[in-house]
Scaffold this motif. Sequence first.
Motif, short mmCIF file in Angstrom:
data_model
loop_
_atom_site.label_atom_id
_atom_site.label_comp_id
_atom_site.label_asym_id
_atom_site.label_seq_id
_atom_site.Cartn_x
_atom_site.Cartn_y
_atom_site.Cartn_z
N THR A 86 0.85 -1.19 0.00
CA THR A 86 0.00 0.00 0.00
C THR A 86 0.89 1.24 0.00
N GLU A 87 0.56 2.13 -0.91
CA GLU A 87 1.32 3.38 -0.99
C GLU A 87 0.39 4.53 -0.65
N THR A 88 0.96 5.55 -0.04
CA THR A 88 0.14 6.72 0.29
C THR A 88 0.99 7.99 0.19
N PRO A 89 0.41 9.07 -0.24
CA PRO A 89 1.19 10.31 -0.30
C PRO A 89 1.19 11.05 1.04
N ALA A 90 0.31 10.59 1.97
CA ALA A 90 0.18 11.31 3.24
C ALA A 90 0.93 10.59 4.34
N GLY A 91 1.37 11.34 5.37
CA GLY A 91 1.99 10.73 6.54
C GLY A 91 3.47 10.44 6.34
N VAL A 92 4.11 9.94 7.41
CA VAL A 92 5.55 9.69 7.33
C VAL A 92 5.86 8.35 6.67
N LEU A 93 4.92 7.41 6.81
CA LEU A 93 5.14 6.10 6.18
C LEU A 93 4.51 6.11 4.79
N ARG A 94 5.35 6.14 3.78
CA ARG A 94 4.86 6.32 2.40
C ARG A 94 4.49 4.99 1.74
N MET A 95 5.15 3.95 2.17
CA MET A 95 4.83 2.65 1.57
C MET A 95 5.07 1.53 2.60
N ALA A 96 4.12 0.65 2.70
CA ALA A 96 4.32 -0.55 3.54
C ALA A 96 3.94 -1.76 2.72
N ALA A 97 4.75 -2.79 2.83
CA ALA A 97 4.45 -4.03 2.10
C ALA A 97 4.58 -5.19 3.06
N LEU A 98 3.56 -6.02 3.07
CA LEU A 98 3.56 -7.18 3.96
C LEU A 98 3.55 -8.44 3.09
N THR A 99 4.48 -9.33 3.32
CA THR A 99 4.52 -10.59 2.55
C THR A 99 3.95 -11.71 3.41
N LEU A 100 2.96 -12.40 2.84
CA LEU A 100 2.30 -13.49 3.56
C LEU A 100 2.57 -14.81 2.86
N ARG A 101 2.73 -15.85 3.64
CA ARG A 101 2.79 -17.18 3.03
C ARG A 101 1.42 -17.50 2.45
N ALA A 102 1.39 -18.02 1.23
CA ALA A 102 0.09 -18.26 0.58
C ALA A 102 -0.70 -19.36 1.28
N ASP A 103 0.01 -20.36 1.87
CA ASP A 103 -0.74 -21.47 2.46
C ASP A 103 -1.30 -21.15 3.84
N THR A 104 -0.50 -20.48 4.67
CA THR A 104 -0.97 -20.23 6.04
C THR A 104 -1.38 -18.79 6.27
N LEU A 105 -1.03 -17.93 5.33
CA LEU A 105 -1.26 -16.49 5.43
C LEU A 105 -0.53 -15.88 6.63
#
Lengths: 188, 541
Positions: B227-246
């Motif tokens: 998720t990307e956002t132009p607002a706030g100090v955190l501009r982009m966060a990416a979370l990687t999940l295992r497809a089988d267990t999430l």
Amino acid sequence: MLHTFAALPMVEESVLTGLSETKAARLENEIEQIYRQTHAAICSYVRCLGVPQSQTQEVAQEVYLRLYQTMRKGEEILNVRAWLFRAAHNLSLNVRSREKPFRSLNPEWERFTALTVESPERAMLDREKARKVQSALETLSPQQRNCLYLRSEGLRYREIAEVMGISPNSVNEFLRRAISRLAEAVNA
Amino acid sequence: MLKHSGSSPHISDADLIRFADGELSVKAVTATETHLRTCRKCGTRLDELKRGADSYDLYHAQLLRPSLELPQAWSSVAERLTAPKTQRRQAFPTATMRWAAAAALVCCCLVITWFLYRESPTRRMQQLLTRAAVAPTPRHRRVEIIANGLTWYRPARLEGESAHRPATDERGLEETRALFAKANYSWDDPLSARSFAAWRRNLPSRRDHVFSIQDGPGINRFYRLQTETPAGVLRMAALTLRADTLSPVKGAFHFEHQTNVTIEDAGEMPEPPGKLETQNNRPLARRALVKEVGPAEELRVFAALDAIGADVGELVSVDIAASKQQIIVAGVGLSPDRERQIRQAVAGMPNTEARFTSGQATALASRSATAGSSAPAGVDAPLRHTLEQKAGGAQQFQAIVDKVLDASSAILQRAHALYVLAEKFSPPVASQFGQPEQETLRSLRRRHAIAIEQATAELKGALVPLLNTTAAAPDETQNQRNTSWELGAAQLYEEAKALDGSLGRILAGTYSEEAGQRTWNKLPDEIQTLEALAVSQEKAP
């Protein structure tokens, strides 16, 4: 719900109308006898192939309807039991849901225990063995499970091959793999 | 026609099953019955297969069938038989109607697909986050935090006091912690779908992406939610999940001013949670750690190696490291392919490391250790001439020798594997195991014992022309005195070594006439003792 039954074409109405009432009644009586002897096995097989319970009755009814139509046409059926399984197989494959067979089944363990209860220890052993069998079955392919099922229903390899539309050698190979896996599970 | 399995003289499983099911021709049935009268191995196998098939038949008749049956009166079918055609067609429509319905269905699918596709990233992310938020998350895990070029380890989730009072070791992370707080992103549980969803939900504007990632063909699959956002100090966060267990395995955070933070799952904690470890004072960064390894973990490694046949006759040893925190699988002089197979077999097992060294093998259970000390074969001796005559010539004798020595080698390797199990998992150790581990141990022992029995049967079969006797059944009473299986395993190993030595000397070595005859006379007894020991191993509880 959309149904297509290409494997078994619909019988023309003209064929059905050409039978005398006595013959029709005799045929109906014959079908009823067959129905009473085989209905449980056919219904179970349809469910085993993954057809949801809600559609099982409809598919089973259609199997006997096809049998009735075929016999009214005067076609000779050498092995009615194998013929029924084959019709059930083809119809089920056409209507079954995406649900995987066996996964959706919930075996009646209590009934099983009650049936085998010679002694509590014996019942526990049988139950344990049945659980091993079920675990092993879950690792088998659908063809292997179907071959096992039909074998237990008393069909010969040649008949199983006809039902499933494969060669007898393939049936032998499916059974070899399935029984070896089961042997491994229960002998461990 | 009967088929034998490969070059083996035994009947294939497929034919044994056909035999049991009455599917063989009359001629083949006769041949099978004749073979079964003399071949114990095939008889045993037939019994095993029958037990497997019978178990299914019982399950089928008493459990599966009754569970699947549905009551249905004949009357409902009779009604359909006599119903007019038009009525029947209500349940099974005509071809025209079916085509029309199919066309309508296809149109609907296209519209729905287009609709879903239009909104897929956001909807997909929403779905995955909802499912991941309720997926069970293992406790006592830790994470690896990489920020400002340094690496820290800490519990994945800070609870209780640690959540409110940063540990002294976390000093270098103060700035990072402040950034997360400013971004309204949970620092107490940064590698979780819930924290990611909570941050994302409060964003005034955002852009979502969902990527499907695969490590390699047939390996792990992951979803990367970004998720990307132009607002706030955190501009982009990416979370990687295992497809089988999430379960989340990695988080990537891109803050304003080009500050990047990466948080990765670092496996289970080796000690109770709560204390941070820095890279400087504790360089422990191994994945999938457990607190301490013991015989149960070691047994699992044996089982994994057994699955690829690497616990038998391989130059592989399995040991618990002195620190009790690692299982070392060491191999010497193995081929690169074998090394790769072993690495794959133990990959993912907690605290297990495979180490290989090249160089001359120091065989543990190799036949060469016993036979190698002898002089070259082909020594002129009266006994040898007699044996060659019995075999029908020098060439036939050599073929028998090869077969016998191969079988003896297989026996020795299996006996050694069994001995190692007995050494490592003696009854006092095994009594601490749970039911699954005890089952695993029993299964491993039984497989080795059966393999020894089979190899012994082959050896006896090969020796028949030379011994002029038929293969005798094992005398099980001979070893009833052994009360524990580990003593039996030790004795079995000793007997296997002795037999291998005798065979090596008599068939491929040198000996005086008198010594040769003495050794030769002892052979039947040695074989019988060994076989009896193997049978009692197989039957040991």
